[in-house]
Each structure stands twice: as structure tokens, then as C-alpha cells.
Design a protein around this motif. Structure first.
Motif, mmCIF file in Angstrom:
data_model
loop_
_atom_site.group_PDB
_atom_site.id
_atom_site.type_symbol
_atom_site.label_atom_id
_atom_site.label_comp_id
_atom_site.label_asym_id
_atom_site.label_seq_id
_atom_site.Cartn_x
_atom_site.Cartn_y
_atom_site.Cartn_z
ATOM 1 N N LEU A 185 0.819 -1.219 0.000
ATOM 2 C CA LEU A 185 0.000 0.000 0.000
ATOM 3 C C LEU A 185 0.852 1.268 0.000
ATOM 4 O O LEU A 185 0.527 2.253 0.664
ATOM 5 C CB LEU A 185 -0.971 -0.002 1.178
ATOM 6 C CG LEU A 185 -2.011 -1.119 1.201
ATOM 7 C CD1 LEU A 185 -2.871 -1.029 2.461
ATOM 8 C CD2 LEU A 185 -2.885 -1.094 -0.036
ATOM 9 N N THR B 277 1.973 2.752 3.441
ATOM 10 C CA THR B 277 0.965 3.083 4.457
ATOM 11 C C THR B 277 1.135 2.137 5.643
ATOM 12 O O THR B 277 1.251 0.925 5.454
ATOM 13 C CB THR B 277 -0.455 2.907 3.869
ATOM 14 O OG1 THR B 277 -0.602 3.820 2.782
ATOM 15 C CG2 THR B 277 -1.527 3.153 4.916
ATOM 16 N N VAL C 148 0.360 -0.502 8.155
ATOM 17 C CA VAL C 148 -0.679 -1.532 8.211
ATOM 18 C C VAL C 148 -0.438 -2.428 9.415
ATOM 19 O O VAL C 148 0.655 -2.452 9.986
ATOM 20 C CB VAL C 148 -0.701 -2.394 6.927
ATOM 21 C CG1 VAL C 148 -1.023 -1.563 5.706
ATOM 22 C CG2 VAL C 148 0.604 -3.142 6.723
ATOM 23 N N THR D 100 -0.864 -8.170 7.436
ATOM 24 C CA THR D 100 -2.110 -7.881 6.730
ATOM 25 C C THR D 100 -1.868 -6.740 5.748
ATOM 26 O O THR D 100 -0.782 -6.180 5.681
ATOM 27 C CB THR D 100 -3.243 -7.451 7.687
ATOM 28 O OG1 THR D 100 -3.037 -6.093 8.088
ATOM 29 C CG2 THR D 100 -3.324 -8.342 8.918
ATOM 30 N N ARG D 101 -2.916 -6.395 5.045
ATOM 31 C CA ARG D 101 -2.908 -5.196 4.207
ATOM 32 C C ARG D 101 -3.944 -4.199 4.737
ATOM 33 O O ARG D 101 -4.452 -3.361 4.010
ATOM 34 C CB ARG D 101 -3.195 -5.570 2.750
ATOM 35 C CG ARG D 101 -2.112 -6.453 2.141
ATOM 36 C CD ARG D 101 -2.417 -6.847 0.723
ATOM 37 N NE ARG D 101 -2.487 -5.717 -0.179
ATOM 38 C CZ ARG D 101 -1.449 -5.112 -0.766
ATOM 39 N NH1 ARG D 101 -0.226 -5.556 -0.530
ATOM 40 N NH2 ARG D 101 -1.629 -4.100 -1.593
ATOM 41 N N VAL D 102 -4.246 -4.300 6.021
ATOM 42 C CA VAL D 102 -5.251 -3.441 6.653
ATOM 43 C C VAL D 102 -4.555 -2.216 7.248
ATOM 44 O O VAL D 102 -3.756 -2.343 8.175
ATOM 45 C CB VAL D 102 -6.025 -4.197 7.760
ATOM 46 C CG1 VAL D 102 -7.035 -3.280 8.436
ATOM 47 C CG2 VAL D 102 -6.690 -5.449 7.203
ATOM 48 N N PRO D 103 -4.843 -1.037 6.708
ATOM 49 C CA PRO D 103 -4.218 0.180 7.243
ATOM 50 C C PRO D 103 -4.612 0.435 8.706
ATOM 51 O O PRO D 103 -5.765 0.240 9.093
ATOM 52 C CB PRO D 103 -4.770 1.296 6.347
ATOM 53 C CG PRO D 103 -5.173 0.610 5.080
ATOM 54 C CD PRO D 103 -5.659 -0.746 5.524
ATOM 55 N N ILE D 104 -3.652 0.873 9.485
ATOM 56 C CA ILE D 104 -3.894 1.246 10.880
ATOM 57 C C ILE D 104 -4.971 2.330 10.940
ATOM 58 O O ILE D 104 -5.831 2.329 11.815
ATOM 59 C CB ILE D 104 -2.591 1.766 11.538
ATOM 60 C CG1 ILE D 104 -1.502 0.698 11.525
ATOM 61 C CG2 ILE D 104 -2.857 2.283 12.945
ATOM 62 C CD1 ILE D 104 -1.767 -0.527 12.342
ATOM 63 N N ASN E 88 -7.609 2.649 9.363
ATOM 64 C CA ASN E 88 -8.963 2.085 9.354
ATOM 65 C C ASN E 88 -9.504 1.907 10.768
ATOM 66 O O ASN E 88 -10.681 2.170 11.028
ATOM 67 C CB ASN E 88 -9.002 0.748 8.624
ATOM 68 C CG ASN E 88 -8.875 0.889 7.132
ATOM 69 O OD1 ASN E 88 -8.520 1.944 6.616
ATOM 70 N ND2 ASN E 88 -9.131 -0.187 6.416
#
Length: 77
Positions: free
Chosen positions: A13, A16, A18, A22-26, A28
Motif C-alpha cells: 500500500l 501506508t 498496516v 495484513t494489508r489493513v491500514p492502521i 482504518n
């Protein structure tokens, strides 16, 4: 306790921050909390993130805020 909580990698990403593994941005997580959603709702929507990771990110954020506040107060005085 797993020390890898946040990952910043230009290949994921565009660097960014994360949740590690994972590929989940903090960001979020904070977006969810800002709109009044619970940690449980966040975890349901992002199953690759663990509760422990969420708690650790919140703890790290608290420490950063406390440290920043102390630095700002020292510079004002």
C-alpha cells in the motif's frame, strides 16, 4: 507477546502503516473508532487483524500521545 504489530513497507500500500501480516491500514481502526464503531465491529470486518494487534496499536498510540504532550509542555515552559 508478539512485538510485530505495525508494518511500514513501500511494497505494501505504498508504505501506508498496516497491521503486521495484513494489508489493513492502521488508519482504518481509528476511522472506525471515530465514527463510533466498536473494536468488535472492526475485528468482524477485518478478520485478518487480531484483538491483540488492536490493543497494542492503541497502547502504542497512547504512549506516543503522552510523549508528545510531555515534549510540547517542556517546550512551552
Amino acid at each position: 507477546m508478539d512485538t510485530n504489530v505495525i508494518n511500514i513497507d513501500p511494497e505494501i500500500l505504498g508504505g501506508t502503516p498496516v497491521f503486521f501480516g495484513t494489508r489493513v491500514p492502521i488508519k482504518n481502526l481509528f476511522d472506525y473508532l471515530e465514527t463510533g464503531d466498536s473494536i468488535e465491529i472492526f475485528l468482524e470486518d477485518f478478520e485478518s487483524v487480531s484483538r491483540n494487534q488492536v490493543i497494542r496499536v492503541l497502547e502504542i498510540s497512547q504512549k506516543l500521545i503522552e510523549t508528545s504532550s510531555n515534549l510540547l509542555n517542556e517546550n512551552i515552559a
